[in-house]
Scaffold this active site. Structure first.
Site, short mmCIF file in Angstrom:
data_model
loop_
_atom_site.label_atom_id
_atom_site.label_comp_id
_atom_site.label_asym_id
_atom_site.label_seq_id
_atom_site.Cartn_x
_atom_site.Cartn_y
_atom_site.Cartn_z
N HIS A 184 0.83 -1.34 0.05
CA HIS A 184 -0.04 0.04 -0.08
C HIS A 184 1.37 1.40 0.07
O HIS A 184 0.66 2.59 -0.18
CB HIS A 184 -0.98 -0.01 1.60
CG HIS A 184 -1.94 -1.01 1.12
ND1 HIS A 184 -2.27 -2.16 1.14
CD2 HIS A 184 -3.77 -1.00 -0.19
CE1 HIS A 184 -2.81 -3.24 0.70
NE2 HIS A 184 -3.73 -2.32 0.14
N GLU A 426 -11.93 -10.29 -6.15
CA GLU A 426 -10.29 -10.78 -5.58
C GLU A 426 -10.17 -11.79 -5.18
O GLU A 426 -8.53 -11.92 -4.51
CB GLU A 426 -9.78 -8.87 -4.70
CG GLU A 426 -10.25 -9.32 -3.59
CD GLU A 426 -10.24 -7.87 -2.80
OE1 GLU A 426 -8.71 -7.14 -3.29
OE2 GLU A 426 -10.69 -8.02 -1.86
N ASP A 450 -4.82 -8.35 -5.51
CA ASP A 450 -5.32 -9.42 -4.87
C ASP A 450 -5.65 -11.29 -5.99
O ASP A 450 -5.23 -12.24 -5.79
CB ASP A 450 -6.25 -9.29 -3.57
CG ASP A 450 -5.81 -9.03 -2.56
OD1 ASP A 450 -4.51 -9.19 -2.30
OD2 ASP A 450 -6.18 -7.82 -1.81
N CYS A 497 -10.32 -1.78 -9.86
CA CYS A 497 -9.59 -1.16 -8.91
C CYS A 497 -8.86 -1.54 -8.75
O CYS A 497 -7.95 -0.52 -7.41
CB CYS A 497 -10.81 -0.63 -8.23
SG CYS A 497 -10.92 -1.97 -7.38
C1 PEP Z 1 -6.92 -5.48 -5.13
O1 PEP Z 1 -6.74 -6.17 -4.45
O2 PEP Z 1 -6.74 -5.47 -6.63
C2 PEP Z 1 -7.77 -3.87 -4.19
C3 PEP Z 1 -8.02 -2.64 -5.47
O3 PEP Z 1 -7.66 -4.08 -3.19
P1 PEP Z 1 -6.28 -3.98 -2.15
O4 PEP Z 1 -5.12 -2.88 -3.05
O5 PEP Z 1 -6.84 -2.73 -1.32
O6 PEP Z 1 -6.53 -5.25 -1.63
MG MG Z 2 -7.57 -6.00 -2.40
#
Ligand code: PEP
Ligand code: MG
Length: 550
Positions: A184, A426, A450, A497
């Site tokens: 992140h 995901e 994910d 996303c």
């Molecule tokens: C993902 O897993 O692609 C996602 C958008 O969620 P995060 O990256 O916050 O796990």
């Molecule tokens: Mg995710």
């Protein structure tokens, strides 16, 4: 002699500047036995000290002819603002710790400022956040780190997501010893358009303060003490990047579409309400993912309903007529919460994560849902569930939503009872069972970060396996294809996303696959928009067929 370090991942762009070792401020707790009066006196003293420090910083900047001087002056005024003083005093009198009281009031003031029509006052929302950091830094006393000089490249062992968000705008870039390619921290660096490299190993910490560094976020490298030729090449590349940004900025107010006119919604991923402005400035037509866990991280208690409501309203205020997809709390995995100790797990990404945490702590979800339903009365909020693996997960969450709406209705509180409730695709289970889920969900959004890690069985943050962790793998695309077909069959919208959604090279194939919406870090929208405007629908479909490996 220059030396190159290779990192595990980067946030695009080049940065050249002096190294600056960043230190974490110690978290302060109220000293045991301190009376309320003593706490308030400590607060007032911290306000005076912080204001004095900010004014001194302004003077230094002014003397150096730098334009950040006014910014620090404005912050010096805010730090002693009556609303802040009264708000913190009231919460301390109610029994909150000083740190928690400052965090709460700063967040509320930020939300109020972000809501105002006057653009100058709206700008003060970001200053308010800086004021909070400054106050906490002063309270931490001698352990407080020195301010980061403008144009510096920040070096750290690791940065938490909140620390990344809180880095001042004037840093040129950052480089960390830890971290992986889709952690992140790097996602947030991309959101801000800050060049960065993570996963460089311990050697980066041995670079001395002031050494010249060249960060290449695309190659995930850091060049220490570059020679004149390196600097010249870098400066030429920076000029080319600058020209591309300038060209793409001209497309800012055009909607996302292919060359033959087919529309594609380009939305933004954000982690903090303040980033909604960044999204608008980069031409986002909606928010495709608000990672609400950032409201919960790096603090000693969860945000209450009012604070969350203010945060969601602040995003609506920035993008009033746009869809805003807000994801419910997604912690566990690489995002632990200090005040919600999870039992140590052998495989945190396969453990109590995302919706599963809320199943253990429905009180946290109820508070969030109440805030979301109240905010949904004022804007186009869509609620999105993370880590859904079964239909039962969605059914459970929907019952929670019904319960929250019923309680608000009984209390006569203004709310929207039925905003769209959708799921992230995901997990491979969600992709494979997408036909079932599509009958019950209002929308889908592919979490390719994910989905790739679970489909390919590769930890998304593993530095040694970065080469195997490819969202471009046909296996991941075939999973996505299952979800797209199911969504089309059920007539519900589907977007993406994950990080793949912001890759200009992948954009044609994603659209060709049938996605209605691509959501990405705000800074990436212009490049994706430019790429899509170059291709036709037929070309997009051909790109999708290639990506599927058919
Ligand atoms: C993902 O897993 O692609 C996602 C958008 O969620 P995060 O990256 O916050 O796990
Ligand atoms: Mg995710």
């Amino acid at each position: 002699m220059s030396k190159v370090l290779q990192g595990a991942g980067g946030a695009a762009g080049l940065a050249l500047g002096p190294a600056f070792h960043w230190r974490r401020a110690a978290v302060t707790v109220d000293p045991p036995g301190e009376t309320t009066e003593m706490t308030l006196a400590r607060f007032r003293k911290a306000q005076h000290q912080a204001a004095a420090r900010l004014r001194a910083l302004a003077e230094r900047q002014r003397a150096a002819g730098l334009r950040e001087a006014d910014l620090f002056d404005a912050q010096a005024l805010l730090v002693e603002d009556d609303t802040l003083t009264d708000g913190v005093t009231a919460l301390v009198l109610e029994g909150q710790s000083l740190t928690a009281a400052i965090q709460t009031v700063v967040a509320q003031m930020q939300a109020v400022l972000a809501d105002l029509d006057d653009p100058y006052l709206r700008e003060r929302a970001a200053d308010m956040a800086a004021v909070g950091v400054e106050l906490l830094r002063v309270l931490a006393g001698d352990s407080s780190p020195a301010p980061i000089p403008p144009g510096a490249i920040v070096l750290a062992d690791d940065l938490t997501p909140a620390e990344t968000v809180d880095l001042p705008n004037h840093v040129a870039g950052f480089a960390t010893a830890g971290g992986g390619p889709t952690g992140h921290t790097i996602i947030l660096a991309r959101a801000r358009g800050v060049p960065a490299v993570v996963g460089l190993g311990e050697s980066i910490l041995h670079v001395s303060d002031g050494s010249l560094l060249l960060i290449d976020g695309d190659a995930a490298t850091v060049l220490i003490d570059p020679d004149d030729a390196d600097v010249q090449v870098a400066q030429e590349r920076m000029a080319t990047l600058h020209a591309a940004r300038h060209r793409q900025a001209a497309l800012r107010d055009q909607p996302g579409r292919l060359r033959d006119g087919r529309p594609v919604a380009l939305w933004a991923n954000i982690g903090r309400p303040a980033e909604a402005r960044l999204a608008r400035e980069h031409g986002a037509e909606g928010i495709g993912l608000f990672r609400t866990e950032f409201l919960f991280l790096d603090r000693d208690a969860p945000p209450d309903e009012e604070e969350q409501y203010a945060a969601y309203r602040a995003v609506i205020a920035e993008l009033p007529d746009c869809p805003i997809v807000i994801r419910t709390l997604d912690i566990g995995g690489d995002k632990p919460l200090p005040y919600l100790p999870l039992v140590p797990e052998a495989n945190p990404f396969l453990g109590v994560r995302g919706l599963r945490v809320c199943m253990q702590r429905p009180d946290l979800l109820q508070t969030q849902l109440r805030a979301l339903l109240r905010a949904a009365a004022h804007g186009d909020i869509w609620i999105m569930l993370p880590m859904v693996a079964t239909l039962a997960d969605l059914v459970w969450a929907r019952e929670q939503l019904r319960q929250a709406a019923q309680e608000l209705a009984s209390a006569g509180i203004d709310h929207r009872p039925d905003p769209p409730l959708g799921v992230m695709i995901e997990t491979p289970a969600a992709a494979v069972m997408a036909d079932q889920l599509a009958r019950e969900a209002a929308f889908f959004s592919i979490g390719s970060n994910d989905l790739a890690q679970y489909t390919l069985a590769v930890d998304r943050g593993h530095p040694a396996l970065a080469a195997r962790y490819q969202a471009s793998d046909p296996a991941v695309w075939r999973m996505m294809d299952l979800a797209v077909r199911a969504a089309q069959q059920a007539g519900i919208p589907i977007g993406i996303c994950g990080e793949l959604g912001g890759d200009p090279a992948a954009a044609p194939a994603l659209v060709g696959l049938g996605l209605n919406e691509l959501s990405m870090s705000p800074a990436l929208i212009p490049a994706v928009k430019e790429r899509l405007a170059q291709i036709t629908w037929a070309e997009a479909q051909e790109a999708a067929a290639r990506a599927l490996g058919r």
